[in-house]
Design an enzyme around this catalytic site. Structure first.
Site, mmCIF file in Angstrom:
data_model
loop_
_atom_site.group_PDB
_atom_site.id
_atom_site.type_symbol
_atom_site.label_atom_id
_atom_site.label_comp_id
_atom_site.label_asym_id
_atom_site.label_seq_id
_atom_site.Cartn_x
_atom_site.Cartn_y
_atom_site.Cartn_z
ATOM 1 N N ARG A 8 2.232 -8.892 10.306
ATOM 2 C CA ARG A 8 3.603 -8.416 10.768
ATOM 3 C C ARG A 8 4.648 -8.947 10.287
ATOM 4 O O ARG A 8 5.527 -9.302 10.126
ATOM 5 C CB ARG A 8 3.362 -7.614 12.138
ATOM 6 C CG ARG A 8 2.219 -6.242 12.925
ATOM 7 C CD ARG A 8 1.947 -5.533 11.577
ATOM 8 N NE ARG A 8 1.076 -5.903 11.415
ATOM 9 C CZ ARG A 8 0.564 -5.187 10.240
ATOM 10 N NH1 ARG A 8 1.198 -3.653 9.491
ATOM 11 N NH2 ARG A 8 -0.061 -5.867 9.343
ATOM 12 N N LYS B 152 0.868 -1.021 -0.062
ATOM 13 C CA LYS B 152 0.025 0.294 -0.269
ATOM 14 C C LYS B 152 1.052 1.386 -0.083
ATOM 15 O O LYS B 152 0.215 1.880 -1.031
ATOM 16 C CB LYS B 152 -1.159 0.041 1.392
ATOM 17 C CG LYS B 152 -1.226 1.608 2.408
ATOM 18 C CD LYS B 152 -1.810 0.772 3.085
ATOM 19 C CE LYS B 152 -0.583 1.219 4.838
ATOM 20 N NZ LYS B 152 -0.994 1.471 6.050
ATOM 21 N N ASP C 12 -3.942 7.938 4.291
ATOM 22 C CA ASP C 12 -3.618 6.922 4.698
ATOM 23 C C ASP C 12 -4.214 5.712 6.091
ATOM 24 O O ASP C 12 -4.756 6.666 6.980
ATOM 25 C CB ASP C 12 -1.864 6.666 4.976
ATOM 26 C CG ASP C 12 -1.415 5.316 5.026
ATOM 27 O OD1 ASP C 12 -2.176 4.443 4.790
ATOM 28 O OD2 ASP C 12 -0.653 5.538 5.964
ATOM 29 N N GLU C 13 -4.350 4.412 6.490
ATOM 30 C CA GLU C 13 -5.235 3.753 7.528
ATOM 31 C C GLU C 13 -6.410 4.429 7.327
ATOM 32 O O GLU C 13 -7.166 5.014 9.342
ATOM 33 C CB GLU C 13 -4.437 4.031 8.948
ATOM 34 C CG GLU C 13 -2.708 3.389 8.692
ATOM 35 C CD GLU C 13 -2.613 1.638 8.398
ATOM 36 O OE1 GLU C 13 -3.984 1.508 8.705
ATOM 37 O OE2 GLU C 13 -2.180 1.619 9.123
#
Length: 749
Positions: A613, A35, A221-222
Site C-alpha cells: 500500500r 490494474k 475485479d479482485e
DNA sequence: CTCAACTAGGTTTTT
DNA sequence: CCTAGTTGAG
C-alpha cells in the site's frame, strides 16, 4: 480528444489486455501495476472502438468503493454520464432479485439482514430449541450456515449429508429454522443475495437467458477473492450462446493470487489459479511493472511473499529509485508504539516532504481493537485522524433503531425490526406482552405486525399498553401509506419525532443521550446527501443503498486526516506513508493462523498487501509487551519481520532516545484543528426536525369528514370519500388515493 | 415493567 | 477492557 489517446497512456502489456475483448481473459495484475487503469480503458475501448453498448457490459467488484472509482474513471474516459452496471457482487444480485423476487416466492420489498440481525434470529432459535448459547454461540452456527450457503448446501442437504451425531443434528435444526424464519420475515442475508440469484438463474431459464443476452461483456475485479457461489454466478452469466449456438465467454477477470486475503470467508484461490483450465482457450496477460512504490518497498514486499508456495510465477519490477529504507521500531509497549508513530507523523508533517497533508498517512493494523491506542496518541497531539471500521456506523444503537422503524415501514413482515423497536422508546411493553403477541402471531401464522392491527387483541391489554400499541401500529401504517409520497428526510424526521424516540432522548439530559441525538442528526445529513444525489429516491432504494454499505465506503478522500484501518480494508488503496504496527507473533500473524498450514500463508499475503500500500515510506513496529483485554503479555517479534530482507531495514531503536523527549510536545495545530463534528450544524438540524414535527402534529389535529373539500400539496384539490382511523381516502381530479392523516400535507378548504 | 448493579465471557479479518 | 445478559429492588 484523440480517438485512442487513452490507450497511449498504457504500457504494452496493459494495452494488450485492454484491447483483448473476445473470449476468456485473465489479467494477472500485481500490486500497483495499474490494474484499474487497464480495466477502465478496456471498458472505454469496448464502448468507443468496438461499438459495444454500455448496457451490454457488466463489471463487478467487491467493495462499493472500488465500484465507484471504476465508474468515475470510466465516465472521465468516455466523457458522459453512463448508466452501466458497475456494481459489487452483492448489489448486482440485489438489483436482479428485486426484479424477480416473486419467482422465488419472496415479496418485492424483502429486507436485507445484516450480521446483527442474523445473530438475533439465531439467538431466538437457540432459545426456542433450548440450546445453551454458552456452549454453542450464535456465531458458531452462523459460521457454519454461511459456509454452507457459499457451497450451496441447503439445510435439507445438510441434514442429508450430516446429521449423524448430536452436534450436527443440532446445527441442521438451527439452520432449518433459520431458513424458515428469514423466509417468513421476507428477508435475505448477505449470502442469500448470491445464493438466491444463482437459484433464480437455474430455476428460470428465460430470466437467465435475458441476463446472458444483456451482459455480453463481463469484467471481474479482485478475482482471487471470489468464492464458489460467486464463481457459479459468473459462470452462469458467461456461458451464453450466440446465434450459431457457439459458446460465447467474454469474461475478463483481473486479480493477483498474492492478494487473496479472504480465504477464511470462503474465497477459493483455485478460482484464479485454475482459470485457464476452467475456461479453455483463455488468454493470460501479466502486469508486472509497479508504478506505486519505491524499489525498497517493493523488494521488502517481495522478500516476504516469496516465502509462500504455490504462487503464479510473476515478479514485480519498477523503474523507481530505491527510496528510503524501511524503518523498524521495537517499542516498550503499545502506548510507546503509538507515541512513536504519532511523533513520526509530526516529524514528517512538519517537514516539507509531507507538509501539513495528513491524508498521506495511514496506520494499518491487524485487528480493530488496536485502533484505540492510536486514537489517544493522535488526539493528544492534535493530529487529525479518521477511523474506518470497528463498530460500523450503522451498528450504533440509535441508528439501528431508526433503521428498524424504516424497515418496518417498508416491509411489515419484518418481525425482527418490530421486536427491536416495539419498546424503544419505552412503551411499557415487556417480555410478557411480547410473548403474548408472539404466540398469537404463531397461531395465526401471520406476522407480528398484523397482530398489532387487530383491535380486539390490542384491547385485551391494559389501557396504557393498548394505547401505546395502537399508536405504534398507526404510525407504521400511516407511513407505510405515505412512504412514496414524501421526501426521504421528511419520512425520517416524522418517524424520529412521532415515535417519541427523539423526545425520550431529549428528556434524558445525559451526555450519552446528547451524543446519540448528534448521531441521529448526522444520519439525517447522510439521508439528505442521498436525496440530493437523487431527489426522487424512495425508501426502498435508500434501504437498498444503505444495506450493503461497508465502513470503508465512508472513506472521504477529501478530509485532511490520517487514516486508521485494518489491513483488510486497505486492499485496493494506496498511501505515501504507511505504518504497520503490531508486528508480533500471535497478533500479526494472528494466533489462529498457526493452526493450519495455509493459515500462515494467508496472513503473509495480508502482510504483502499492507506493504504494497505504501508509495514512499514504510514503518513497521512492534511492542515488547502488549496489554490485551486486561492482561499484559510479553511478545515475540513477528515471523514476517524475520523473513524480511534485513538489508532493506533501518534497525530498531534509532528513534528511541531522541523521540522519547518529544513526549508532551504538542504541535500548535494552526491547520491541524479541523473539527470532527460540526456541532452547530447538528444543533440546527435538530431544531429544524422539531419544528417540522410540530407542524405535523398540528396537522394531525385536523379532523376530516366524508364529503369535505381538501387540498393536497402535490395532488391538488379533492373530496374525502372515506375516513377510517388514520387512513383517509380522497378522490382527486383523476385519481383516488389513500393517504395517512397527520402526515399527508392536507388542508381543509 | 424499568432501571441499576453486577457478572461472566469474549476479540480477526467483511459484503 | 468492554459488552451483553442476568438479577433484584422499586
Amino acid at each position: 480528444m484523440g480517438r485512442t489517446d487513452y490507450l497511449d497512456k498504457l504500457n504494452d502489456k496493459q494495452r494488450e489486455a485492454a484491447m483483448c475483448t473476445e473470449g476468456p481473459l485473465l489479467i494477472l495484475a500485481g500490486a500497483g501495476s495499474g490494474k484499474t487503469s487497464t480495466m477502465t480503458c478496456r471498458i472505454a475501448y469496448l464502448i468507443r472502438e468496438m461499438d459495444v453498448h454500455p448496457y451490454n457490459i457488466l463489471a463487478v467488484t467487491f467493495t462499493n468503493k472500488a465500484a465507484k472509482e471504476m465508474r468515475d474513471r470510466v465516465q472521465k474516459l468516455i466523457g458522459e454520464g453512463v448508466n452501466m452496471w458497475i456494481l459489487t457482487f452483492h448489489s448486482a444480485c440485489l438489483r436482479i432479485l428485486r426484479r424477480h423476487a416473486e419467482v422465488l416466492g419472496y415479496g418485492r420489498d424483502f429486507a436485507v439482514y445484516d450480521p446483527t440481525d442474523q445473530k438475533t434470529v439465531v439467538k431466538n432459535i437457540c432459545k426456542e430449541l433450548n440450546i445453551d448459547t454458552k456452549k454453542f454461540t450464535p456465531s458458531y452456527f452462523l459460521g457454519i450456515i454461511s459456509h454452507c450457503k457459499e457451497q450451496r448446501i441447503s439445510a435439507k442437504d445438510y441434514n442429508n449429508i450430516f446429521g449423524t451425531d448430536f452436534k450436527e443434528q443440532m446445527v441442521g435444526q438451527v439452520y432449518g429454522q433459520y431458513e424458515k424464519i428469514l423466509k417468513k420475515n421476507n428477508a435475505m442475508d448477505f449470502d442469500d443475495l448470491l445464493l438466491k440469484t444463482v437459484e433464480l438463474f437455474e430455476q428460470d431459464e428465460e430470466i437467465l437467458l435475458m441476463y446472458q443476452n444483456r451482459f455480453r461483456y463481463i469484467m471481474v475485479d479482485e478475482y482471487q477473492d471470489t468464492n464458489m457461489i460467486q464463481y457459479t454466478f459468473l459462470r452462469l452469466l458467461a456461458d451464453a450462446r450466440d446465434g450459431d449456438g457457439n459458446v460465447r465467454r467474454n469474461l475478463c477477470v483481473v486479480g493477483d493470487d498474492d492478494q487473496c486475503i479472504y480465504q477464511w470467508r470462503g474465497a477459493d484461490i483455485r478460482n484464479i489459479l485454475e482459470f485457464e483450465k476452467d475456461f479453455p482457450g483463455a488468454k493470460t496477460v501479466k502486469l508486472e511493472q509497479n508504478y506505486r512504490s519505491t524499489a525498497n518497498i517493493l523488494a521488502a514486499a517481495h522478500s516476504v511473499i516469496s516465502h509462500n508456495r504455490g504462487r503464479k510465477a510473476k515478479k514485480l519490477w519498477t523503474d523507481a529509485e530505491d527510496g528510503n529504507k524501511i524503518i523498524y521500531y521495537n517499542a516498550d509497549d503499545e502506548k510507546d508504539e503509538a507515541r512513536f508513530i504519532a511523533s513520526e507523523i509530526n516529524r514528517l508533517a512538519g517537514a516539507d516532504e509531507a507538509g501539513e497533508d495528513y491524508r498521506q498517512f495511514a496506520i494499518l493494523y491487524r485487528t480493530n481493537a488496536q485502533s484505540r491506542t492510536f486514537e489517544e496518541a493522535l488526539s493528544t497531539r492534535d493530529i487529525p485522524y479518521r477511523v474506518l471500521g470497528g463498530l460500523r456506523y450503522y451498528d450504533r444503537k440509535e441508528i439501528k433503531d431508526m433503521m428498524c422503524y424504516m424497515r418496518l415501514v417498508q416491509n411489515r413482515a419484518d418481525d425482527l425490526a418490530l421486536v427491536r423497536i416495539i419498546n424503544e422508546p419505552k412503551r411499557g411493553i415487556g417480555g410478557k406482552t411480547l410473548e403474548k403477541l408472539r404466540t398469537l402471531a404463531q397461531v395465526r401464522g401471520s406476522s407480528l405486525f398484523d397482530v398489532l392491527l387487530d383491535d380486539e387483541v390490542i384491547a385485551s391489554f391494559s389501557s396504557k399498553v393498548s394505547e401505546n400499541l395502537r399508536n405504534l401500529a398507526g404510525l407504521i401504517e400511516s407511513y407505510g401509506i405515505e412512504r412514496d409520497n414524501m421526501k426521504l428526510s421528511d419520512l425520517y424526521d416524522g418517524l424520529l419525532v412521532n415515535s417519541g424516540y427523539m423526545k425520550a432522548l431529549e428528556d434524558q439530559h445525559t451526555v450519552e443521550a446528547e451524543s446519540r441525538l448528534e448521531n441521529l442528526m448526522e444520519f439525517k445529513t447522510v439521508i439528505a446527501g442521498y436525496e440530493k444525489e437523487d431527489p426522487n429516491m424512495n425508501l426502498a432504494e435508500f434501504m437498498e443503498r444503505i444495506a450493503l454499505l461497508a465502513d470503508v465506503d465512508n472513506h472521504d478522500a477529501e478530509e485532511n486526516a490520517v487514516t486508521l484501518m485494518t489491513l483488510h480494508s486497505a486492499k485496493g488503496l494506496e498511501f505515501p506513508y504507511v505504518f504497520m504496527p503490531g508486528m508480533e507473533d500471535g497478533l500479526f500473524p494472528g494466533w489462529r493462523a498457526f493452526d493450519r498450514e495455509d493459515g500462515l500463508e494467508e496472513e503473509r499475503r495480508l502482510c504483502y498487501v499492507g506493504i504494497t500500500r505504501a508509495k514512499k515510506r514504510l514503518w513497521l513496529t512492534s511492542a515488547r509487551t502488549r496489554t490485551l483485554y486486561g492482561r499484559t503479555d510479553y511478545t515475540r517479534e513477528s515471523v514476517f519481520l524475520r523473513e524480511l530482507d534485513q538489508k532493506l531495514m533501518d534497525g530498531d531503536g534509532i528513534y528511541e532516545k531522541k523521540d522519547r523527549k518529544t513526549e508532551g510536545v504538542f504541535r500548535d495545530g494552526a491547520s491541524a484543528g479541523t473539527p470532527f463534528k460540526p456541532f452547530d450544524q447538528l444543533k440546527y438540524a435538530q431544531a429544524q426536525t422539531k419544528q417540522k414535527a410540530e407542524a405535523m402534529a398540528k396537522a394531525a389535529g385536523q379532523s376530516f369528514q366524508v364529503g369535505d373539500r381538501v387540498a393536497h400539496a402535490k395532488f391538488g384539490e379533492g373530496r374525502v370519500l372515506e375516513v377510517s382511523g388514520q387512513v383517509i381516502r380522497i378522490e382527486f381530479k383523476d385519481q383516488v388515493r389513500k393517504l395517512a392523516l397527520g402526515i399527508a400535507p392536507l388542508e381543509k378548504l
